[in-house]
Design an enzyme around this catalytic site. Sequence first.
Site, short mmCIF file in Angstrom:
data_model
loop_
_atom_site.label_atom_id
_atom_site.label_comp_id
_atom_site.label_asym_id
_atom_site.label_seq_id
_atom_site.Cartn_x
_atom_site.Cartn_y
_atom_site.Cartn_z
N CYS A 155 0.81 -1.22 0.00
CA CYS A 155 0.00 0.00 0.00
C CYS A 155 0.84 1.27 0.00
O CYS A 155 0.31 2.37 -0.18
CB CYS A 155 -0.94 0.01 1.20
SG CYS A 155 -2.14 -1.34 1.18
N HIS A 157 -9.03 3.93 -1.88
CA HIS A 157 -7.68 3.39 -1.68
C HIS A 157 -7.26 2.50 -2.85
O HIS A 157 -7.12 1.29 -2.70
CB HIS A 157 -7.65 2.62 -0.35
CG HIS A 157 -6.32 2.10 0.04
ND1 HIS A 157 -5.12 2.64 -0.38
CD2 HIS A 157 -5.98 1.03 0.85
CE1 HIS A 157 -4.12 1.96 0.15
NE2 HIS A 157 -4.61 0.98 0.89
#
Length: 396
Positions: free
Chosen positions: A81, A344
């Site tokens: 991430c 995201h």
Amino acid sequence: MANRTFVVGVGMTKFEKPGSRDWEYPDMAKEAVGKALADAGVGYDRVETAYAGSMYGAMGQRALYETGMTGIPVMTVANACATGSSALFLARQAVRGGLADCALALGMEKMQKGSLGAGVGKSKVTIIDHHLNSMVEGRPWEMDKAPMPQMFGNAGREHMEKYGSTPDHYAWIGWKNHKHSVNNPYAQFQQEYSLDDVKNATMIFDPLTKLQCSPTSDGAAAALVVSERFLDEHDLWGQAVEIAGHHIATDTPDSFAGHSSIQIVGFGCSQRAARAAMEEAQVSIDDVDVIELHDCFSANELITYEALGMAGVGEGHKLVDDQATTYGGKWVVNPSGGLISKGHPLGATGIAQCAELTWQLRGQAGGRQVEGARVALQHNIGLGSACAVAVYKPAS
């Protein structure tokens, strides 16, 4: 002596629910990079090197070919991430080290619906197997079918057990970030919810309800990183934002020694990255006005308050009690809506944070503008683990 580095152009697509828009990686890249170049007022032919981040298989070269084929080095970056921030870090390194005067950082992702799994492929070794094994060994918990919510949910449970935070503290963070996103046209969600809405939403992994969890998303973001010489040549000082400090930290044995879920989800590397970035920028957390923080789950936002030094260990929930992390408080955290509400798309997240903070420091954030913002901090973590923290200031 290292060169100073500046962001002069940023751009991003709207973050979308996976599958809701008919586009491919090159479409995303062309839109985000085109906006960043237009923002800077320079052509793609001035870019000397590019770092393109994606966790799900997009090749940087192919993604950029719709933007232009200029023969420059293009590197594809993957770092969980923290992929976007890693691309940005590499672009800054190229400029800071004098290898380029203009570097492009791009992040993009097309994702599948549903919760993230533990890894990609058939290998028994995944990017978070060490973390999951440590979590299960340390507590009488069985592995959940959705490992990411479980890991961060368990970190929240540990904080409640040790320090007295409550589910209401985590719910407030979800409420805050959804409220902030109402003024962000790039956010996947732009709906304000009541606190009861957040608390009564579907439980994903106690204490985290659906409205306290970041969604999977499609989207891209781009940033142009340049040298002081480039600013002079193109007369771009008026819109430049300096990356005054930037550091990436990874796990140490301490992350797993005590089987602490708080440590397993990145407390230590967040703390080390923040200290190094702020030291380089010659600021303290008290100097910071606005923060884009990796709130993949509301529990992580609260825990990261402590890792960044905004509160003492075990006292992050006191900032919630004081409403210290929203407008009118000491800091405004996630004015964009954060990952919880903005979305995201893994490869794009870190560069979208950069874009938001660039707009904030320029005074261009519209209805979500943090008044008088002069110092900004970005926190982007990817388990497996890598944590990137950057500090931004207006160019001078």
